[in-house]
Design an enzyme around this catalytic site. Structure first.
Site, mmCIF file in Angstrom:
data_model
loop_
_atom_site.group_PDB
_atom_site.id
_atom_site.type_symbol
_atom_site.label_atom_id
_atom_site.label_comp_id
_atom_site.label_asym_id
_atom_site.label_seq_id
_atom_site.Cartn_x
_atom_site.Cartn_y
_atom_site.Cartn_z
ATOM 1 C CE LYS A 9 -3.923 -2.379 2.322
ATOM 2 N NZ LYS A 9 -4.727 -2.200 3.445
ATOM 3 C CE1 TYR A 49 -9.102 -2.932 0.632
ATOM 4 C CE2 TYR A 49 -8.409 -0.898 -0.486
ATOM 5 C CZ TYR A 49 -8.068 -2.136 0.399
ATOM 6 O OH TYR A 49 -6.768 -2.428 0.724
ATOM 7 C CG ASN A 112 -3.746 -2.667 7.127
ATOM 8 O OD1 ASN A 112 -3.592 -2.026 5.806
ATOM 9 N ND2 ASN A 112 -4.709 -3.246 7.346
ATOM 10 C CG HIS A 115 -4.993 -5.940 -0.531
ATOM 11 N ND1 HIS A 115 -6.066 -6.169 0.095
ATOM 12 C CD2 HIS A 115 -5.308 -6.633 -1.781
ATOM 13 C CE1 HIS A 115 -7.071 -6.755 -0.696
ATOM 14 N NE2 HIS A 115 -6.515 -7.333 -1.632
ATOM 15 C CD GLU A 126 -8.796 -8.788 -3.967
ATOM 16 O OE1 GLU A 126 -7.546 -9.134 -3.677
ATOM 17 O OE2 GLU A 126 -9.556 -8.601 -3.053
HETATM 18 P P1 IDP Z 1 -7.693 -6.846 5.239
HETATM 19 O O1 IDP Z 1 -7.041 -6.203 4.486
HETATM 20 O O2 IDP Z 1 -7.050 -7.903 6.415
HETATM 21 O O3 IDP Z 1 -8.375 -8.052 4.164
HETATM 22 P P2 IDP Z 1 -10.559 -5.959 5.541
HETATM 23 O O4 IDP Z 1 -11.459 -6.033 6.850
HETATM 24 O O5 IDP Z 1 -10.881 -6.411 4.368
HETATM 25 O O6 IDP Z 1 -8.967 -6.192 6.084
HETATM 26 O O7 IDP Z 1 -10.168 -4.063 5.510
HETATM 27 C C1 IDP Z 1 -9.549 -3.905 4.373
HETATM 28 C C2 IDP Z 1 -8.445 -2.753 4.654
HETATM 29 O O8 IDP Z 1 -9.371 -1.620 5.248
HETATM 30 C C3 IDP Z 1 -7.682 -3.135 5.697
HETATM 31 O O9 IDP Z 1 -6.711 -3.705 5.471
HETATM 32 C C4 IDP Z 1 -7.425 -1.676 6.409
HETATM 33 O O10 IDP Z 1 -6.610 -0.942 5.567
HETATM 34 C C5 IDP Z 1 -8.882 -0.888 6.264
HETATM 35 N N1 IDP Z 1 -9.589 -1.129 7.666
HETATM 36 C C6 IDP Z 1 -10.186 -2.196 8.092
HETATM 37 N N2 IDP Z 1 -10.878 -2.068 9.203
HETATM 38 C C7 IDP Z 1 -10.530 -0.759 9.400
HETATM 39 C C8 IDP Z 1 -10.833 -0.011 10.780
HETATM 40 O O11 IDP Z 1 -11.556 -0.404 11.434
HETATM 41 N N3 IDP Z 1 -10.444 1.222 10.659
HETATM 42 C C9 IDP Z 1 -9.535 1.707 9.765
HETATM 43 N N4 IDP Z 1 -9.165 0.935 8.436
HETATM 44 C C10 IDP Z 1 -9.868 -0.169 8.514
HETATM 45 MG MG MG Z 2 -10.116 -7.971 3.026
#
Ligand code: IDP
Ligand code: MG
Length: 149
Positions: A9, A49, A112, A115, A126
């Site tokens: 990212k 997303y 984080n 992805h 994707e």
């Molecule tokens: P993942 O990336 O581990 O699959 P997902 O639940 O699919 O997690 O969420 C997609 C992305 O959205 C996450 O990687 C993160 O960047 C962001 N995200 C998810 N939950 C939160 C949150 O509670 N606060 C802020 N960003 C979030």
């Molecule tokens: Mg996800």
């Protein structure tokens, strides 16, 4: 063999971590089938997303993911979809297991670093969203016989 979509990212690229992150997957033995630096459009981000549309973090997430270039890749290997997810660690770096990518490099859930597709269906979706067929390269690797029995 499975394929998955993985993306460093914008925070990972800005912090100069792309090479180290690619290296982790290469070192494990996963094979790079596609790799590019790209700027994601808002439209692509919202499609990618789409499952999170309506959630409180959707808008910040889209803004974050288009805030700078990303490094997108397609990896191939045995059980690579789950394997790559396990290497990434939990969505929130604060809760990710020590040694995972998110725990090693990150602190906050909104930054984080990486992805990875979460299922065979998302991987296919994707990969097609981010790569044209001609951007994926099929080739043989001599080391594969030392990786797979
Ligand atoms: P993942 O990336 O581990 O699959 P997902 O639940 O699919 O997690 O969420 C997609 C992305 O959205 C996450 O990687 C993160 O960047 C962001 N995200 C998810 N939950 C939160 C949150 O509670 N606060 C802020 N960003 C979030
Ligand atoms: Mg996800």
């Amino acid at each position: 063999m499975e394929r998955t979509f993985v993306m460093v990212k914008p925070d990972g690229v800005q912090r100069g971590l792309a090479g180290q992150i690619i290296s982790r997957f290469e070192t494990r033995g996963y094979k790079l089938m596609g790799l590019k630096l790209m700027q994601i459009s808002r439209e692509l981000a919202e499609t990618h997303y789409g499952e999170h549309k309506g959630k409180g973090f959707f808008e910040p997430l889209v803004s974050y993911i288009i805030s700078g270039p990303v490094v997108a890749m397609v990896l191939e290997g045995k059980d690579v979809i789950q394997g790559a997810r396990d290497m990434m660690g939990a969505t929130n770096p604060a809760k990710a297991a020590p040694g995972t990518i998110r725990a090693t490099y990150g602190i906050d859930v909104g930054r984080n670093i990486i992805h990875g597709s979460d299922s065979a269906a998302s991987a296919e979706r994707e990969i097609n969203l981010f790569f044209k067929p001609e951007e994926l390269v099929s080739y043989t690797r001599d080391i594969d016989r030392w990786l797979y029995e």
